[in-house]
Design a protein around this motif. Structure first.
Motif, PDB file in Angstrom:
ATOM      1  N   GLU A 152     -13.189  29.915 -91.104  1.00  0.00           N
ATOM      2  CA  GLU A 152     -11.794  29.675 -90.732  1.00  0.00           C
ATOM      3  C   GLU A 152     -11.629  28.781 -89.500  1.00  0.00           C
TER       4      GLU A 152
ATOM      5  N   LYS B  39      -5.542  29.865 -84.229  1.00  0.00           N
ATOM      6  CA  LYS B  39      -5.898  28.457 -84.426  1.00  0.00           C
ATOM      7  C   LYS B  39      -4.973  27.558 -83.612  1.00  0.00           C
ATOM      8  N   ASP B  40      -3.681  27.835 -83.658  1.00  0.00           N
ATOM      9  CA  ASP B  40      -2.717  27.031 -82.902  1.00  0.00           C
ATOM     10  C   ASP B  40      -2.965  27.132 -81.401  1.00  0.00           C
TER      11      ASP B  40
ATOM     12  N   THR C   3      -2.399  36.387 -85.121  1.00  0.00           N
ATOM     13  CA  THR C   3      -2.807  36.136 -86.493  1.00  0.00           C
ATOM     14  C   THR C   3      -3.855  35.026 -86.466  1.00  0.00           C
ATOM     15  N   LEU C   4      -4.513  34.800 -87.590  1.00  0.00           N
ATOM     16  CA  LEU C   4      -5.511  33.727 -87.615  1.00  0.00           C
ATOM     17  C   LEU C   4      -4.866  32.379 -87.351  1.00  0.00           C
ATOM     18  N   GLN C   5      -3.700  32.142 -87.956  1.00  0.00           N
ATOM     19  CA  GLN C   5      -3.010  30.871 -87.731  1.00  0.00           C
ATOM     20  C   GLN C   5      -2.548  30.752 -86.281  1.00  0.00           C
TER      21      GLN C   5
END
Length: 112
Positions: free
Chosen positions: A35, A77-78, A72-74
């Motif tokens: 991911e 990432k952001d 969250t994973l997103q």
């Protein structure tokens, strides 16, 4: 002059050792590797992952964001894209303060 033994520092760590450091399953480390672009362990001839200190630091950042702060994973990432260096500095500061706290608690325990 007394002989001082050098501590041997490993260059590569297995996925099991990395997972044990964070008390998570190896499958989670493999999932985060797929991911997040930050985690890029080398693979030996057998295909076993070999994590460097830098890889472990990146796993630590992701662990902090996802497991400790609840991103969250997103969202993680952001956050890593927008302020990766700033986040690493904050994590280093947290580590330093944690070590100071442990030292002071141990000192207080020894004084009592």
């Amino acid at each position: 002059m007394p002989y001082k033994e050098k501590s041997i520092e490993k260059k590569y760590y297995s996925i099991g050792e990395v997972a044990a450091q964070f008390n998570v399953a190896t499958s989670l480390i493999r999932f985060w590797e797929s991911e997040f672009d930050l985690i890029k362990p080398k693979k030996n001839r057998k295909g076993n992952r070999q994590f460097t200190k830098e890889d472990i630091e990146n796993v630590k950042l992701i662990y902090h964001l996802v497991k400790e702060r609840g991103f969250t994973l997103q969202g993680a990432k952001d956050m890593l894209k927008s302020s990766s260096n700033d986040l690493k500095d904050k994590m280093d500061m947290i580590d330093s303060l944690t070590k100071v706290k442990e030292f002071l608690v141990e000192l207080r325990k020894n004084i009592s």
